[in-house]
Design a protein around this motif. Structure first.
Motif, PDB file in Angstrom:
ATOM      1  N   PRO A   1      85.703  59.348  60.139  1.00 29.07           N
ATOM      2  CA  PRO A   1      84.342  59.161  60.658  1.00 29.07           C
ATOM      3  C   PRO A   1      83.320  59.215  59.518  1.00 29.07           C
ATOM      4  CG  PRO A   1      85.551  60.678  62.045  1.00 29.07           C
ATOM      5  CD  PRO A   1      86.404  60.435  60.825  1.00 29.07           C
ATOM      6  N   LEU A   2      82.318  58.356  59.605  1.00 31.09           N
ATOM      7  CA  LEU A   2      81.343  58.214  58.532  1.00 31.09           C
ATOM      8  C   LEU A   2      80.062  57.631  59.093  1.00 31.09           C
ATOM      9  CD1 LEU A   2      80.751  57.845  55.364  1.00 31.09           C
ATOM     10  CD2 LEU A   2      81.629  55.540  55.703  1.00 31.09           C
ATOM     11  N   MET A   3      78.939  58.078  58.545  1.00 30.33           N
ATOM     12  CA  MET A   3      77.630  57.511  58.863  1.00 30.33           C
ATOM     13  C   MET A   3      76.971  57.202  57.531  1.00 30.33           C
ATOM     14  SD  MET A   3      76.066  57.038  61.793  1.00 30.33           S
ATOM     15  CE  MET A   3      74.407  57.003  62.367  1.00 30.33           C
ATOM     16  N   SER A   4      76.413  55.996  57.349  1.00 30.44           N
ATOM     17  CA  SER A   4      75.798  55.619  56.085  1.00 30.44           C
ATOM     18  C   SER A   4      74.629  54.679  56.315  1.00 30.44           C
ATOM     19  CB  SER A   4      76.829  54.920  55.186  1.00 30.44           C
ATOM     20  OG  SER A   4      76.228  54.449  53.988  1.00 30.44           O
ATOM     21  N   THR A   5      73.606  54.805  55.488  1.00 24.55           N
ATOM     22  CA  THR A   5      72.564  53.782  55.478  1.00 24.55           C
ATOM     23  C   THR A   5      73.102  52.605  54.673  1.00 24.55           C
ATOM     24  OG1 THR A   5      71.557  54.849  53.560  1.00 24.55           O
ATOM     25  CG2 THR A   5      70.611  55.377  55.721  1.00 24.55           C
ATOM     26  N   ILE A   6      72.588  51.421  54.972  1.00 27.97           N
ATOM     27  CA  ILE A   6      73.027  50.236  54.247  1.00 27.97           C
ATOM     28  C   ILE A   6      71.833  49.545  53.618  1.00 27.97           C
ATOM     29  CG2 ILE A   6      75.167  49.848  55.498  1.00 27.97           C
ATOM     30  CD1 ILE A   6      73.763  47.944  57.330  1.00 27.97           C
ATOM     31  N   ARG A   7      72.105  48.875  52.508  1.00 28.04           N
ATOM     32  CA  ARG A   7      71.059  48.145  51.801  1.00 28.04           C
ATOM     33  C   ARG A   7      71.187  46.656  52.118  1.00 28.04           C
ATOM     34  NH1 ARG A   7      75.329  48.245  48.393  1.00 28.04           N
ATOM     35  NH2 ARG A   7      75.611  46.428  47.040  1.00 28.04           N
ATOM     36  N   ASP A   8      70.186  45.894  51.745  1.00 28.41           N
ATOM     37  CA  ASP A   8      70.267  44.446  51.882  1.00 28.41           C
ATOM     38  C   ASP A   8      71.461  43.970  51.058  1.00 28.41           C
ATOM     39  OD1 ASP A   8      67.868  44.849  53.174  1.00 28.41           O
ATOM     40  OD2 ASP A   8      66.668  43.683  51.778  1.00 28.41           O
ATOM     41  N   GLY A   9      72.266  43.128  51.633  1.00 29.31           N
ATOM     42  CA  GLY A   9      73.440  42.636  50.919  1.00 29.31           C
ATOM     43  C   GLY A   9      74.338  41.850  51.850  1.00 29.31           C
ATOM     44  N   GLU A  10      75.584  41.702  51.452  1.00 29.99           N
ATOM     45  CA  GLU A  10      76.538  40.917  52.229  1.00 29.99           C
ATOM     46  C   GLU A  10      77.674  41.783  52.749  1.00 29.99           C
ATOM     47  OE1 GLU A  10      77.889  37.569  49.966  1.00 29.99           O
ATOM     48  OE2 GLU A  10      76.028  36.478  50.346  1.00 29.99           O
ATOM     49  N   LEU A  11      77.947  41.629  54.048  1.00 29.85           N
ATOM     50  CA  LEU A  11      79.161  42.189  54.635  1.00 29.85           C
ATOM     51  C   LEU A  11      80.284  41.232  54.283  1.00 29.85           C
ATOM     52  CD1 LEU A  11      78.112  42.996  58.310  1.00 29.85           C
ATOM     53  CD2 LEU A  11      78.779  44.652  56.596  1.00 29.85           C
ATOM     54  N   ALA A  12      81.429  41.747  53.894  1.00 32.88           N
ATOM     55  CA  ALA A  12      82.610  40.917  53.666  1.00 32.88           C
ATOM     56  C   ALA A  12      83.621  41.261  54.755  1.00 32.88           C
ATOM     57  CB  ALA A  12      83.196  41.168  52.284  1.00 32.88           C
ATOM     58  N   ILE A  13      83.973  40.277  55.564  1.00 38.62           N
ATOM     59  CA  ILE A  13      84.855  40.493  56.707  1.00 38.62           C
ATOM     60  C   ILE A  13      86.197  39.820  56.429  1.00 38.62           C
ATOM     61  CG2 ILE A  13      85.154  40.104  59.184  1.00 38.62           C
ATOM     62  CD1 ILE A  13      81.984  39.769  59.177  1.00 38.62           C
ATOM     63  N   TYR A  14      87.245  40.643  56.372  1.00 37.61           N
ATOM     64  CA  TYR A  14      88.605  40.149  56.139  1.00 37.61           C
ATOM     65  C   TYR A  14      89.329  40.135  57.483  1.00 37.61           C
ATOM     66  CZ  TYR A  14      87.690  41.086  51.195  1.00 37.61           C
ATOM     67  OH  TYR A  14      87.167  41.100  49.926  1.00 37.61           O
ATOM     68  N   ARG A  15      89.664  38.959  57.971  1.00 40.75           N
ATOM     69  CA  ARG A  15      90.337  38.856  59.270  1.00 40.75           C
ATOM     70  C   ARG A  15      91.783  39.360  59.193  1.00 40.75           C
ATOM     71  NH1 ARG A  15      87.153  36.744  62.762  1.00 40.75           N
ATOM     72  NH2 ARG A  15      85.531  35.276  62.172  1.00 40.75           N
TER      73      ARG A  15
END
Length: 84
Positions: A38-52
């Motif tokens: 379990p984790l909670m994090s703020t995120i910055r402007d950027g790109e999500l990389a999704i690996y199917r």
């Protein structure tokens, strides 16, 4: 498989099972696989990389700010905006 949801204030953008997602956290990028702690994090402007699947070429989605939460169900990214 990891259950992944991408949500903005306006709508649910994605809800799918994937192999891994790399998130642009404010402290640096981090990868999330199935059974991640379990984790909670703020995120910055950027790109999500999704690996199917393992070893696949990632799909990228540009996001702006927000939060990421990993829980027993999977990964939820609450983005302020999706621009790509």
């Amino acid at each position: 498989m990891l259950h992944f949801e991408l949500v903005t204030p306006e709508r649910l953008v994605r809800s799918e099972d994937v192999y891994m997602v790399v998130v642009p956290g404010t402290e640096g990028d981090f990868g999330v696989l199935e059974n991640h702690a379990p984790l909670m994090s703020t995120i910055r402007d950027g790109e999500l990389a999704i690996y199917r699947t393992q070893g696949s070429t990632p799909e990228t989605i540009r996001i702006e700010g927000g939060f990421a939460e990993v829980n027993g169900v999977g990964l939820v990214v609450l983005a302020e905006a999706v621009t790509g």
